[in-house]
Design a protein around this motif. Structure first.
Motif, PDB file in Angstrom:
ATOM      1  N   ALA A  50       0.829  -1.211   0.000  1.00 24.13           N
ATOM      2  CA  ALA A  50       0.000   0.000   0.000  1.00 24.13           C
ATOM      3  C   ALA A  50       0.861   1.257   0.000  1.00 24.13           C
ATOM      4  O   ALA A  50       0.597   2.203  -0.762  1.00 24.13           O
ATOM      5  N   GLY A  51       1.906   1.298   0.840  1.00 26.75           N
ATOM      6  CA  GLY A  51       2.740   2.496   0.947  1.00 26.75           C
ATOM      7  C   GLY A  51       3.499   2.801  -0.324  1.00 26.75           C
ATOM      8  O   GLY A  51       3.534   3.953  -0.782  1.00 26.75           O
ATOM      9  N   SER A  52       4.127   1.789  -0.923  1.00 28.47           N
ATOM     10  CA  SER A  52       4.899   2.015  -2.152  1.00 28.47           C
ATOM     11  C   SER A  52       3.988   2.348  -3.326  1.00 28.47           C
ATOM     12  O   SER A  52       4.320   3.206  -4.155  1.00 28.47           O
ATOM     13  N   GLY A  55       2.542   5.855  -2.678  1.00 22.31           N
ATOM     14  CA  GLY A  55       3.645   6.805  -2.811  1.00 22.31           C
ATOM     15  C   GLY A  55       4.023   7.046  -4.254  1.00 22.31           C
ATOM     16  O   GLY A  55       4.311   8.189  -4.653  1.00 22.31           O
ATOM     17  N   TYR A  56       4.009   5.997  -5.063  1.00 22.76           N
ATOM     18  CA  TYR A  56       4.320   6.159  -6.485  1.00 22.76           C
ATOM     19  C   TYR A  56       3.261   6.999  -7.182  1.00 22.76           C
ATOM     20  O   TYR A  56       3.577   7.909  -7.978  1.00 22.76           O
ATOM     21  N   LEU A  57       1.988   6.719  -6.915  1.00 26.79           N
ATOM     22  CA  LEU A  57       0.919   7.479  -7.556  1.00 26.79           C
ATOM     23  C   LEU A  57       0.971   8.955  -7.161  1.00 26.79           C
ATOM     24  O   LEU A  57       0.774   9.841  -8.008  1.00 26.79           O
ATOM     25  N   THR A 104      -0.762  -0.163   9.991  1.00 20.60           N
ATOM     26  CA  THR A 104      -1.078   1.265  10.026  1.00 20.60           C
ATOM     27  C   THR A 104       0.169   2.093  10.330  1.00 20.60           C
ATOM     28  O   THR A 104       0.450   3.097   9.652  1.00 20.60           O
ATOM     29  N   ILE A 105       0.924   1.699  11.342  1.00 19.82           N
ATOM     30  CA  ILE A 105       2.097   2.474  11.735  1.00 19.82           C
ATOM     31  C   ILE A 105       3.211   2.356  10.690  1.00 19.82           C
ATOM     32  O   ILE A 105       3.919   3.329  10.399  1.00 19.82           O
ATOM     33  N   ALA A 106       3.369   1.181  10.088  1.00 17.83           N
ATOM     34  CA  ALA A 106       4.444   0.987   9.106  1.00 17.83           C
ATOM     35  C   ALA A 106       4.136   1.655   7.773  1.00 17.83           C
ATOM     36  O   ALA A 106       5.065   1.955   7.002  1.00 17.83           O
ATOM     37  N   PHE A 107       2.873   1.892   7.474  1.00 15.45           N
ATOM     38  CA  PHE A 107       2.492   2.463   6.180  1.00 15.45           C
ATOM     39  C   PHE A 107       3.107   3.849   5.963  1.00 15.45           C
ATOM     40  O   PHE A 107       3.592   4.155   4.866  1.00 15.45           O
ATOM     41  N   PHE A 108       3.126   4.674   6.993  1.00 15.71           N
ATOM     42  CA  PHE A 108       3.467   6.088   6.800  1.00 15.71           C
ATOM     43  C   PHE A 108       4.946   6.328   6.486  1.00 15.71           C
ATOM     44  O   PHE A 108       5.243   7.102   5.569  1.00 15.71           O
ATOM     45  N   LEU A 112       5.899   7.988   2.863  1.00 16.27           N
ATOM     46  CA  LEU A 112       6.608   9.267   2.889  1.00 16.27           C
ATOM     47  C   LEU A 112       7.974   9.160   2.217  1.00 16.27           C
ATOM     48  O   LEU A 112       8.378  10.056   1.467  1.00 16.27           O
ATOM     49  N   ASN A 113       8.691   8.079   2.477  1.00 15.13           N
ATOM     50  CA  ASN A 113      10.002   7.914   1.844  1.00 15.13           C
ATOM     51  C   ASN A 113       9.865   7.606   0.361  1.00 15.13           C
ATOM     52  O   ASN A 113      10.724   8.007  -0.432  1.00 15.13           O
ATOM     53  N   THR A 114       8.824   6.893  -0.023  1.00 20.37           N
ATOM     54  CA  THR A 114       8.605   6.641  -1.447  1.00 20.37           C
ATOM     55  C   THR A 114       8.337   7.943  -2.190  1.00 20.37           C
ATOM     56  O   THR A 114       8.900   8.191  -3.269  1.00 20.37           O
ATOM     57  N   ILE A 115       7.501   8.785  -1.613  1.00 23.81           N
ATOM     58  CA  ILE A 115       7.240  10.091  -2.220  1.00 23.81           C
ATOM     59  C   ILE A 115       8.511  10.920  -2.278  1.00 23.81           C
ATOM     60  O   ILE A 115       8.827  11.544  -3.300  1.00 23.81           O
TER      61      ILE A 115
END
Length: 491
Positions: A50-52, A55-57, A104-108, A112-115
């Motif tokens: 979900a995060g990557s 973040g890419y989008l 939830t905690i790991a997503f952010f 953020l780093n992907t963005i």
């Protein structure tokens, strides 16, 4: 009693070693280990995908970055562990609630780093690839991903560690199995030798996980290198009218309003008033709390502890991160130790902070620093390592001193990483201060949240969380404003 410290609180190393050997020989850890690793694998997989992806989008448009990056950073600043009772309400005491909290905690940090990584790829690489007719998939796999991979992997590392620590913390609070549940049970029975043996075992697991990520990171750095710039990669051709009419801040407020509206409807139709309060009642509670002198004093105390802890974390993290990132010897010798300490379940050794610093503000500040310093160290070290070697070599060949290299090459290139680390560190500091106030304090916001939870006052609890969110968002915007001002220095 040795040196004024009871062995019930701090057992002798020999006793911990005997219990650790017994733990390994009997294999009694296997059932709890399987549960914790299963929860970690599922939670991290959900957060990574979900995060990557998100973040890419988001990174494909400057407009989307301006809308969602502050929103994600502000939400991440909210101490999610305070919402764990809701996870238990929705998913029960089994693995589901731990997976939800860990994901939830790991997503952010991942998003953020992907963005941050994808939006700051060197514009020279992007322009060159486009001029050679690269398609969108070729652009992503051959240019974007290799250049941003070190920053993305730093986010994955942080997400993995935070997922591991949050799952352990959730298991210690309320669980039927898992390593955290076992550690909490041993602590309640005052079997501290066995408790520390389990902590050592957890550290070994964290070391193995970090080694696996470090191996992948070292391979990624051989192929990827990135120069941080202000150009956004793959910016989509958004409709000009929408970009003119809708300011990012307005859209961001619209997203928040939609979330609050859904919360209002859901809480009134389906929510249990003992656990969930609609935003309208939370707003009324905020007005009442603002008139309470004790609440105002508690918020002021927590803000003071947060500011001092964050300042210390920034000074220590920046110094250590520069030392680790700029010198190969320290990177090979100290960096693994830092990663191991970062993965340590600090909540299990909170009594040691109380022994050393007492039950006053000093222990909360120290515990906050212990949480906030590591994200800053990792981000700064990653930023230094991503500097093109040719820049450093050229500066040294022209006779530049260490001070000139530091202020003319290193600092300008690591500014994006530094502020990313500052935002993550600020959230971690807030979490550490609140955890310390929850367990060993009779003042501060953490103490009040515990009091409101025990007395079933969800409206007051959510009102305090809203205040913390406002403080965190304000500090995050201060960091972003400082970053924009320093962007002229950033090359």
């Amino acid at each position: 009693m040795r040196g004024g410290v009871s062995p019930l609180l701090l057992p002798a190393p020999a006793a911990v070693y005997r219990e650790f050997v017994s733990l390994l020989m009997t294999g009694m850890f296997w059932p709890d280990l399987k549960v914790t690793l299963y929860e970690l694998f599922v939670a991290f997989s959900i957060a990574a995908v979900a995060g990557s992806s998100i973040g890419y989008l988001v990174s494909r448009s400057r407009y989307a970055i301006r809308v969602f990056d502050p929103l994600f950073a502000g939400i991440f600043a909210i101490p999610a562990i305070l919402l764990y009772p809701l996870c238990v309400l929705f998913f029960g005491l089994g693995p589901g609630s731990k997976i939800a909290m860990g994901a939830t905690i790991a997503f952010f940090p991942i998003v953020l780093n992907t963005i941050s990584g994808l939006s700051r790829v060197d514009s020279v690489f992007v322009t060159a690839a486009r001029s050679m007719g690269a398609s969108s998939p070729q652009m992503f796999w051959s240019v974007m991903l290799p250049a941003a991979f070190p920053i993305i992997l730093t986010g994955l590392r942080m997400g993995l560690i935070l997922a591991f620590l949050s799952i352990l913390g959730a298991e210690t609070i309320s669980s039927l199995s898992g390593l955290g549940h076992q550690i909490a049970g041993l602590a309640e029975n005052m079997d501290t030798a066995s408790m520390f043996a389990y902590i050592v075992f957890v550290l070994l697991i964290a070391f193995v996980l970090n080694f696996a990520v470090s191996f992948a990171e070292s391979r990624g750095r051989r192929e990827g290198g990135m120069s941080a710039t202000n150009s956004a990669a793959g910016e989509s051709n958004a409709r000009g009218a929408a970009k003119i009419i809708f300011h990012p801040a307005v859209v961001r407020l619209g997203v928040i309003a939609a979330i609050l509206a859904a919360w209002e409807v859901g809480a009134r139709l389906f929510g249990d008033p003992l656990f969930v309060s609609p935003p309208s009642r939370v707003l009324v509670a905020m007005v009442h709390l603002a008139r309470d002198k004790n609440v105002v004093a508690a918020v002021s105390l927590t803000c003071w502890e947060l500011i001092v802890a964050f300042a210390l974390s920034l000074i220590i993290g920046l110094t250590v991160g520069l030392i680790v990132g700029m010198h190969r010897f320290t990177r090979g010798s100290i960096y693994p130790i830092i990663l191991l300490l970062y993965a340590m379940p600090l909540a299990t050794i909170l009594p040691l902070f109380v022994i050393v610093f007492g039950i006053g503000a000093a222990s909360k500040i120290a515990f906050g620093v212990s949480h906030g310093v590591f994200p800053i160290i990792l981000a700064v070290a990653a930023g230094v390592q991503n500097i093109k070697p040719i820049l450093l070599t050229s500066a040294r060949s022209m006779g530049a001193s260490r001070r000139q290299v530091l202020f003319s090459i290193v600092f300008p290139h690591m500014i994006p990483n530094l502020f990313t680390g500052m935002r993550l560190g600020m959230s971690a500091v807030l979490l550490g201060v609140l955890l310390a106030e929850l367990y060993v304090s009779q003042s501060g916001v953490g103490y009040l949240t515990s009091l409101f939870t025990q007395t079933f006052q969800p409206q007051n609890l959510f009102a305090l969380i809203a205040v913390l969110a406002a403080i965190a968002v304000a500090l995050n915007e201060l960091c972003r404003s400082s970053e924009r001002r320093l962007s002229r220095w950033h090359v």
